[in-house]
Design an enzyme around this catalytic site. Structure first.
Site, short mmCIF file in Angstrom:
data_model
loop_
_atom_site.label_atom_id
_atom_site.label_comp_id
_atom_site.label_asym_id
_atom_site.label_seq_id
_atom_site.Cartn_x
_atom_site.Cartn_y
_atom_site.Cartn_z
CG HIS A 66 25.50 71.09 -75.42
ND1 HIS A 66 26.06 71.44 -76.63
CD2 HIS A 66 25.40 69.73 -75.44
CE1 HIS A 66 26.31 70.36 -77.34
NE2 HIS A 66 25.92 69.30 -76.64
CD GLN B 13 28.37 58.51 -78.56
OE1 GLN B 13 28.51 58.34 -77.36
NE2 GLN B 13 27.52 59.41 -79.03
N GLY C 57 19.08 65.92 -74.38
CA GLY C 57 18.25 66.71 -75.29
C GLY C 57 17.30 65.83 -76.09
CE LYS C 58 10.80 66.41 -74.64
NZ LYS C 58 9.42 66.90 -74.83
CB VAL D 215 17.98 75.13 -78.27
CG1 VAL D 215 18.22 76.60 -78.53
CG2 VAL D 215 17.63 74.90 -76.79
CG LEU E 138 20.93 75.63 -81.68
CD1 LEU E 138 21.44 76.43 -80.48
CD2 LEU E 138 21.30 76.37 -82.97
CB SER F 174 28.50 69.53 -82.18
OG SER F 174 28.16 69.78 -80.84
NE ARG F 175 28.00 64.07 -86.24
CZ ARG F 175 27.70 63.31 -85.18
NH1 ARG F 175 26.57 63.50 -84.52
NH2 ARG F 175 28.54 62.36 -84.78
#
Ligand code: PAF
Length: 274
Positions: free
Chosen positions: A33, A57, A143-144, A172, A180, A182-183
């Site tokens: 992020h 979502q 992010g990709k 990243v 990377l 969050s999960r």
């Protein structure tokens, strides 16, 4: 950094701010992020980030309640990254009444991740359009790592003629290759050391294609089998065209290999452009 949760206050704060570059997030910010925030700085005059864990979502059995919420730490990271304004609405701010008008993406929403997360891309497209209407940015970054999300949002922006440039940020990775996310925080220590296999399997598949292999179905089966032999439960490994995420038609279109697989109760996704 200004922080606003109410839409009218945010709108006032964003008047006369020049070119606005927007980075929507669900918080629990990591270096991926922050790289988007840094990229955003170079693209305009004012960087706006948002933090909102978007119920729309998440499926009924997914991790909405469990999703990590780390607001104070996130604010500190955004300040250091030079973000000018943070929009952090509550559910009442963003959905004061049931969100009955929604963005219904085309067939791609039912493929790949969409096959395993029904309604997910409808929820993403709906909240992002709403955030775009509130922030009114000239550019927005995604992010990709969420490759299919980036494509859905790019196509939505183009087809609805939104005056917003959509920019993708490179994934990243940790030193061992794990993308990377969050999960990743859900992983036990043992799962965390197994997790980089997902990236290794994707790089092996990419290398095989680069070396001339063309039986994509066999490569996908092999990659998925390799993960499952090590305790993963794989939803898909798929070689697709970068442009539209469809099955490769000819030898000339750039490809991407995407995967989603579960380690214990954690679902990880990753992809590599070939
Ligand atoms: O990628 C995310 O974090 C979310 O899907 C997004 C784009 C912020 C929409 O809720």
């Amino acid at each position: 950094m200004q922080i606003h949760s109410a839409i009218p206050a945010l709108r006032t704060a964003l008047q006369g701010r020049g070119r606005i570059v927007f980075v929507p997030t669900m918080g629990n910010l990591h270096d991926g992020h922050i790289a988007l925030m840094t990229q955003a700085r170079a693209l305009g005059d004012t960087v706006v980030a948002s933090i909102f864990v978007n119920r729309l979502q998440f499926g009924p059995n997914e991790d909405f309640d469990q999703y990590p919420r780390t607001f104070d730490a996130d604010c500190a990271r955004l300040r250091t990254a030079g973000v000018d304004v943070l929009f952090a609405p509550t559910e009442r701010d963003l959905y004061p009444e049931p969100q009955e008008y929604v963005v219904e993406p085309p067939a791609i929403q039912h493929q790949l991740d969409g096959e395993f997360r029904p309604g997910h891309f409808r929820g993403v497209a709906t909240v992002v359009l709403k955030l775009f209407n509130i922030v009114q940015p000239q550019a927005a970054l995604f992010g990709k790592k969420d490759y299919q999300q980036l494509m859905v949002l790019r196509n939505m922006t183009r087809q609805l003629a939104l005056p917003i440039e959509i920019v993708g940020g490179e994934t990243v990775r940790a030193g061992d290759g794990l993308a990377l996310s969050s999960r990743n925080g859900y992983l036990s220590p043992a799962e965390r050391s197994e997790a980089p296999r997902l990236y290794r399997v994707l790089t092996q598949l990419r290398d095989a294609v680069r070396a001339g292999a063309r039986d994509y179905a066999a490569l996908e089966r092999e990659a998925s089998g390799e993960l499952d032999r090590h305790g993963w439960r794989t939803d898909y490994v798929a070689v697709r065209q970068q442009t539209d995420l469809q099955v490769p038609q000819d030898g000339n279109t750039p490809l991407v290999v995407l995967a989603a697989s579960r380690l214990g109760s954690t679902r990880l996704i990753d992809n590599i452009e070939i």
